[in-house]
Design an enzyme around this catalytic site. Structure first.
Site, short mmCIF file in Angstrom:
data_model
loop_
_atom_site.label_atom_id
_atom_site.label_comp_id
_atom_site.label_asym_id
_atom_site.label_seq_id
_atom_site.Cartn_x
_atom_site.Cartn_y
_atom_site.Cartn_z
N HIS A 9 -9.78 0.04 9.32
CA HIS A 9 -9.01 0.42 8.12
C HIS A 9 -7.72 1.16 8.47
O HIS A 9 -7.72 2.38 8.66
CB HIS A 9 -9.87 1.27 7.17
N HIS A 11 -3.37 0.71 7.32
CA HIS A 11 -2.31 -0.07 6.65
C HIS A 11 -1.13 -0.20 7.61
O HIS A 11 -0.56 0.82 8.04
CB HIS A 11 -1.87 0.64 5.36
N HIS A 189 -10.44 -1.46 -1.76
CA HIS A 189 -10.37 -0.01 -1.91
C HIS A 189 -11.12 0.38 -3.19
O HIS A 189 -10.75 -0.06 -4.29
CB HIS A 189 -8.92 0.46 -2.04
N GLU A 192 -12.33 5.87 -3.81
CA GLU A 192 -11.38 6.78 -3.16
C GLU A 192 -10.75 7.63 -4.26
O GLU A 192 -11.11 8.79 -4.43
CB GLU A 192 -10.31 5.98 -2.38
#
Ligand code: ADE
Ligand code: ZN
Length: 318
Positions: A9, A11, A189, A192
């Site tokens: 994970h 970005h 996602h 979160e």
């Protein structure tokens, strides 16, 4: 400690530190506002939506295939130095399209970075494409459709990022059905910046993993379901503390989720925003959550098994 690390994970646009963003801006003849650069290594942002805006701004200077190659290469070589053997990079075709890059050029740039990093360090990596919730449902469907029709061989998965609280997961069902039917591994996602309800909804999508997912802890029956189904959480504890999902490592539920039988892996999410790295997250797991070396080795094995890479690539890593 000679521990192999794996990261599921992170970005890609969120890996470039301010110094690299400035370099790319200079190369592309662009000006960047001074305010967002706290130091050469870290960005300045106020709350989660401000973080997303800062992220968009930084991403807007990554403009060419060569830029994407450089961002990818620099990140992966840094990970390899920390002991990483495998990384899944979450890449956003919509951020690339916003600066005029086609999917083909976007992935060619990233693939060149992966190939060069493998040649120089031995690290392996793959790409997950992500839709951005706040760019809309139609844009997400479009991304899924384009991957289904014409896919770079390094693209192995589909994700959904952005404003979770404003855009619940089930709105994106069509995009997920297209992505899954085309053979992409799916994660989302959830849990979160929204709670257990969001995780519950996310589990109605065809996913085998959850990006974060940690706020499942709000609902013990949901935690039991995640454990029972073998859904793997991509846990990013430092990101969660930095974005105030939990006030501290002490209040982060990673250990409780582990004890409830939930499978998990580690990720740095957006390292120069949150002052972390994949090596740092393994150190946090050891020092703040009390996991021992053997347990961390098994976390790396969980990550490789849960990765969306093809079996031949996985076999070389296990
Ligand atoms: N985009 C980049 N980082 C993100 C995160 N932690 N959550 C949602 N979207 C993101
Ligand atoms: Zn993320």
């Amino acid at each position: 400690m000679n521990l192999p690390l794996a990261e599921l994970h992170v970005h890609l646009e969120g890996t470039a530190p301010p110094a690299l963003i400035r370099r790319l801006a200079d190369r592309n003849g662009l000006k960047v506002p001074e305010g967002v650069f706290a130091t050469p290594e870290q960005f300045r942002w106020v709350d989660f939506l401000d973080f997303l805006r800062t992220y968009d701004l930084a991403a807007s200077v990554i403009r060419t295939p060569e830029d994407y190659r450089d961002v990818t290469y620099e990140y992966l070589v840094g990970c390899a130095r920390e002991g990483a053997i495998y990384v899944e990079l979450i890449a956003s075709p919509d951020h690339a399209a916003n600066v005029g890059l086609s999917d083909a050029d976007h992935y060619a740039g990233i693939a060149a970075g992966i190939d060069d990093a493998r040649r120089d360090t031995g690290i392996e990596a793959r790409i997950l494409v992500t839709a951005i919730r706040n760019f809309g449902v139609e844009a997400a469907v479009e991304i899924a459709r384009r991957q289904a029709e014409d896919r770079h061989p390094y693209v192995v998965g589909f994700n959904l990022a952005g404003d979770e609280a404003g855009y619940p997961p089930a709105q994106f069902r069509e995009a997920y059905e297209i992505a899954a039917a085309s053979g992409l591994g799916c994660t989302v996602h959830a849990g979160e910046h929204a709670g257990a309800e969001s995780v519950r909804e996310a589990l109605t999508l065809p996913v085998t993993r959850l990006s974060h997912g940690v706020r499942a802890i709000e609902d013990p029956a949901l935690v039991a379901e995640i454990a029972e189904r073998g859904i793997v959480l991509e846990a990013c504890p430092t990101s969660n503390v930095a974005t105030h999902v939990f006030p501290s490592y002490e209040e982060h539920p990673l250990r409780k989720l582990h004890e409830a039988g939930v499978k998990w892996t580690l990720g740095s999410d957006d390292p120069p925003y949150f002052g972390c790295s994949i090596g740092g997250e393994y150190a946090v797991a050891r020092e703040r959550f009390g996991f021992e070396e053997g347990e961390l080795r098994s976390i790396t094995r969980t990550a490789v098994r849960a990765s969306f890479a093809d079996d031949a690539a996985k076999a070389t890593l296990l």
